[in-house]
Design a protein around this motif. Structure first.
Motif, mmCIF file in Angstrom:
data_model
loop_
_atom_site.group_PDB
_atom_site.id
_atom_site.type_symbol
_atom_site.label_atom_id
_atom_site.label_comp_id
_atom_site.label_asym_id
_atom_site.label_seq_id
_atom_site.Cartn_x
_atom_site.Cartn_y
_atom_site.Cartn_z
ATOM 1 N N THR A 1 0.839 -1.202 0.000
ATOM 2 C CA THR A 1 0.000 0.000 0.000
ATOM 3 C C THR A 1 0.876 1.254 0.000
ATOM 4 N N MET A 2 2.212 1.044 -0.115
ATOM 5 C CA MET A 2 3.194 2.133 -0.136
ATOM 6 C C MET A 2 3.236 2.867 1.196
ATOM 7 N N ARG A 3 3.250 2.038 2.253
ATOM 8 C CA ARG A 3 3.341 2.597 3.594
ATOM 9 C C ARG A 3 4.396 1.856 4.402
ATOM 10 N N ILE B 1 6.225 -7.171 -3.518
ATOM 11 C CA ILE B 1 7.239 -6.574 -4.399
ATOM 12 C C ILE B 1 8.392 -6.037 -3.546
ATOM 13 N N GLN B 2 9.497 -5.741 -4.196
ATOM 14 C CA GLN B 2 10.685 -5.207 -3.508
ATOM 15 C C GLN B 2 10.374 -3.862 -2.839
ATOM 16 N N HIS B 3 10.923 -3.667 -1.643
ATOM 17 C CA HIS B 3 10.831 -2.359 -0.989
ATOM 18 C C HIS B 3 12.155 -2.053 -0.305
ATOM 19 N N GLU B 4 12.360 -0.803 0.022
ATOM 20 C CA GLU B 4 13.552 -0.447 0.789
ATOM 21 C C GLU B 4 13.212 0.527 1.894
ATOM 22 N N PHE B 5 14.114 0.540 2.877
ATOM 23 C CA PHE B 5 13.983 1.437 4.017
ATOM 24 C C PHE B 5 15.304 2.180 4.115
ATOM 25 N N ALA C 1 12.694 6.693 3.689
ATOM 26 C CA ALA C 1 12.130 6.621 2.344
ATOM 27 C C ALA C 1 12.337 5.268 1.702
ATOM 28 N N CYS C 2 11.389 4.898 0.858
ATOM 29 C CA CYS C 2 11.593 3.804 -0.082
ATOM 30 C C CYS C 2 11.819 4.456 -1.435
ATOM 31 N N ASN C 3 13.002 4.228 -1.982
ATOM 32 C CA ASN C 3 13.347 4.891 -3.245
ATOM 33 C C ASN C 3 13.188 3.997 -4.468
ATOM 34 N N ILE C 4 12.471 2.901 -4.332
ATOM 35 C CA ILE C 4 12.093 2.156 -5.531
ATOM 36 C C ILE C 4 11.247 3.128 -6.355
ATOM 37 N N PRO C 5 11.569 3.303 -7.655
ATOM 38 C CA PRO C 5 10.870 4.348 -8.419
ATOM 39 C C PRO C 5 9.343 4.303 -8.263
ATOM 40 N N GLY C 6 8.786 5.447 -7.882
ATOM 41 C CA GLY C 6 7.343 5.589 -7.734
ATOM 42 C C GLY C 6 6.841 5.408 -6.311
ATOM 43 N N HIS C 7 7.620 4.734 -5.468
ATOM 44 C CA HIS C 7 7.117 4.404 -4.134
ATOM 45 C C HIS C 7 7.082 5.615 -3.197
ATOM 46 N N PHE C 8 8.169 6.376 -3.203
ATOM 47 C CA PHE C 8 8.212 7.577 -2.360
ATOM 48 C C PHE C 8 7.059 8.512 -2.720
ATOM 49 N N GLY D 1 3.820 7.747 -1.354
ATOM 50 C CA GLY D 1 3.636 7.903 0.088
ATOM 51 C C GLY D 1 4.523 7.039 0.957
ATOM 52 N N MET D 2 5.467 6.317 0.339
ATOM 53 C CA MET D 2 6.308 5.421 1.116
ATOM 54 C C MET D 2 7.449 6.207 1.747
ATOM 55 N N LYS D 3 7.086 6.932 2.802
ATOM 56 C CA LYS D 3 8.032 7.813 3.485
ATOM 57 C C LYS D 3 7.505 8.127 4.875
HETATM 58 CU CU LIG Z 1 8.593 0.543 -1.649
#
Ligand SMILES: [Cu+2]
Length: 157
Positions: A53-55, A81-85, A137-144, A147-149
């Motif tokens: 959900t990009m959170r 899917i892949q995510h990063e912190f 932040a998650c810097n996978i393109p589009g995630h930040f 709202g993934m921040k």
């Molecule tokens: Cu992500």
């Protein structure tokens, strides 16, 4: 700051002349803006669930960062899917996101970032210092952008 810019530009250049494909890359000479990686005993531990959900869901909630405290983040990718912190200030995250867009296959093993495949987990311990505003932040393109921040200022109390 000039020095940091130079490092990023050189980093981009040296990466582009390397053979293509996936490679690891770490910024050994990187100076961190909001503290440093810590091997000491953390003042507290917080679990971070990364979701499609990009959170980021922090448990307990992360609503305060104290100058000098060490937090162990137990990060888990609960998505498919892949995510990063990644821990940094706004400027760090903008630069990191730019690099990720240019080199999507690049593996980011920087001490301030964990990138996780679905179902995987990892810990990152960080000592927060200074009074900058921290951008997780998650810097996978589009995630930040989706709202993934999580954005929070470091305070003295
Ligand atoms: Cu992500």
């Amino acid at each position: 700051m000039k020095y940091f810019m130079k490092t990023v530009v050189l980093g981009l250049f040296s990466s582009s002349v390397m053979a293509s494909g996936t490679h690891s890359h770490s910024h050994d000479n990187m100076r961190y803006s909001v503290g440093e990686p810590s091997k000491g005993i953390p003042d507290r531990s917080i679990s971070v669930s990364m979701q499609d959900t990009m959170r980021f869901v922090f448990n307990p909630e992360l609503d305060k960062l104290k100058n000098g405290e060490t937090i162990e983040f137990r990060v888990k990718n609960d998505g498919a899917i892949q995510h990063e912190f990644s821990i940094g200030n706004a400027e760090d995250q903008v630069k990191h996101a730019q690099m990720m867009r240019q080199m999507p296959d690049m593996k980011h093993n920087d001490p301030n970032t964990v990138s996780l495949a679905p179902g995987k987990s990892a810990s990152i311990s960080w000592k927060f210092m200074g009074k900058d505003t921290v951008v997780f932040a998650c810097n996978i393109p589009g995630h930040f952008e989706a709202g993934m921040k999580h954005i929070l200022a470091i305070t003295d109390i």
